[in-house]
Design an enzyme around this catalytic site. Structure first.
Site, mmCIF file in Angstrom:
data_model
loop_
_atom_site.group_PDB
_atom_site.id
_atom_site.type_symbol
_atom_site.label_atom_id
_atom_site.label_comp_id
_atom_site.label_asym_id
_atom_site.label_seq_id
_atom_site.Cartn_x
_atom_site.Cartn_y
_atom_site.Cartn_z
ATOM 1 N N HIS A 160 -4.328 1.070 -4.905
ATOM 2 C CA HIS A 160 -4.550 1.208 -3.467
ATOM 3 C C HIS A 160 -4.190 2.619 -2.997
ATOM 4 C CE1 HIS A 160 -3.714 -3.375 -3.074
ATOM 5 N NE2 HIS A 160 -5.001 -3.184 -2.851
ATOM 6 N N CYS A 247 3.962 -3.343 0.171
ATOM 7 C CA CYS A 247 3.035 -4.481 0.059
ATOM 8 C C CYS A 247 3.686 -5.825 0.311
ATOM 9 C CB CYS A 247 2.348 -4.476 -1.300
ATOM 10 S SG CYS A 247 3.459 -4.557 -2.704
#
Length: 255
Positions: A160, A247
Site C-alpha cells: 500500500h 492499518c
C-alpha cells in the site's frame, strides 16, 4: 475528541492475505496481546478506542483501515482489491454508521484505506495492486463536494501507499523512495527511512507522539534526532501478516 476504531485479532489470522512478504507461522495469542498493547497505547495518548469483536472467519479483519476512508463529514466504504476481504465491510459499516453518514464504492472500483494518506484536505491515493484509478475517481467524487482533493501516487514494490510513506507530523513525510516518487509531496520535508529498514516508513503520528515499530530502532532514533517524541511498540507477530501501525485503527474526530 480523537476516536479510534479497532478490531480484535481473528483466530484465523494465519490464513491472511500476503502480497510482498513470505508466509511465517503467527502466534495468535501473542498477536492478540500485541494488539491489546496497541489499543492501550492509543488510550494512554488520549484516544477514545472503540474495540470491535474479532471476526473468526475473516483472517485480515483486524486491519480496519482498509474497508473505509473516514473524513469529518462522511465515511466512504471501499471496495477492497483483495476479494476475500470484502465481507469485512458490513460489520464495520454498521459500527461507523453511528458516527458518520456512509457512502459506498461500486464496481469496478477497488480501493483500500492503506492506500490513502490524508494530510488535512488533501488525500494522496496510492495506485497499487489493491487500488485502481476507478477507486481513486470514485473517492474524489464522493469527497470533492466537501472540499477535499485527491492526488494519485504510483506505488511499486510494496502493498500500500502507507507501506511506503506516512505523515510523521511537523510537515514531515517519512518515506521509502524506492517504492514511490516522493516529488508528489512538494513543500514537505521528506525523510528517508534507513536503508537497513525498508519497511519502516509506516509510523503513526498522534499529537506530538510518533509510534514506531520496535523492529525499527534506527528509524526511531532518526525521528528522535528530528525532534519528534517517539514511542515504540512491539508488533512483531502482526508484521508477519504484513501489518503496519496505521492499518490496525481508523482515527477520526468526534464531539
Amino acid at each position: 475528541m480523537l476516536t479510534a476504531f479497532t478490531r480484535a485479532v481473528s483466530p484465523s489470522i494465519n490464513r491472511c492475505e500476503l502480497g510482498y512478504i513470505a508466509r511465517q507461522p503467527i502466534d495468535v495469542a501473542k498477536a492478540a496481546e500485541q494488539h491489546k498493547q496497541y489499543e492501550e497505547c492509543l488510550r494512554e495518548l488520549g484516544v477514545s478506542v472503540v474495540s470491535l469483536p474479532a471476526e473468526p472467519e475473516m483472517p485480515d479483519s483486524m486491519f480496519v483501515e482498509d474497508p473505509a476512508v473516514v473524513v469529518n463529514e462522511v465515511a466512504v466504504m471501499t471496495r477492497m482489491g483483495a476479494e476475500s476481504r470484502r465481507k469485512e465491510s458490513d460489520s464495520l459499516a454498521a459500527a461507523l454508521a453511528k458516527f458518520r453518514p456512509l457512502r459506498w464504492m461500486r464496481q469496478p472500483a477497488t480501493l483500500e484505506g492503506g492506500d490513502v494518506l490524508r494530510i488535512e484536505s488533501i488525500l494522496y491515493v496510492g495506485l497499487s495492486a489493491r487500488t485502481n484509478r476507478e477507486g481513486m475517481a470514485q473517492l474524489a467524487t464522493e469527497l470533492g463536494g466537501f472540499g477535499y482533493s485527491v492526488r494519485p501516487v504510483e506505488v511499486r514494490g510494496c502493498l500500500h501507499l502507507k507501506s511506503a510513506c506516512t505523515y510523521a507530523g511537523d510537515q514531515t513525510i517519512l518515506a521509502n523512495g524506492d517504492w514511490i516518487d516522493t516529488s508528489i509531496f512538494d513543500g514537505f520535508r521528506i525523510v528517508d527511512v534507513p536503508r537497513t529498514e525498508p519497511r519502516a516508513a509506516n509510523v503513526l503520528a498522534i499529537g506530538e507522539t510518533v509510534l514506531v515499530p520496535a523492529a525499527f530502532p534506527a528509524t526511531a532514533e532518526l525521528l528522535q534526532r528530528l525532534g519528534r517524541k517517539v514511542r515504540t511498540l512491539d508488533i512483531s507477530e502482526l508484521m508477519k501478516a504484513e501489518a503496519g501501525l496505521t492499518c490496525s485503527s481508523i482515527l477520526f474526530h468526534t464531539e
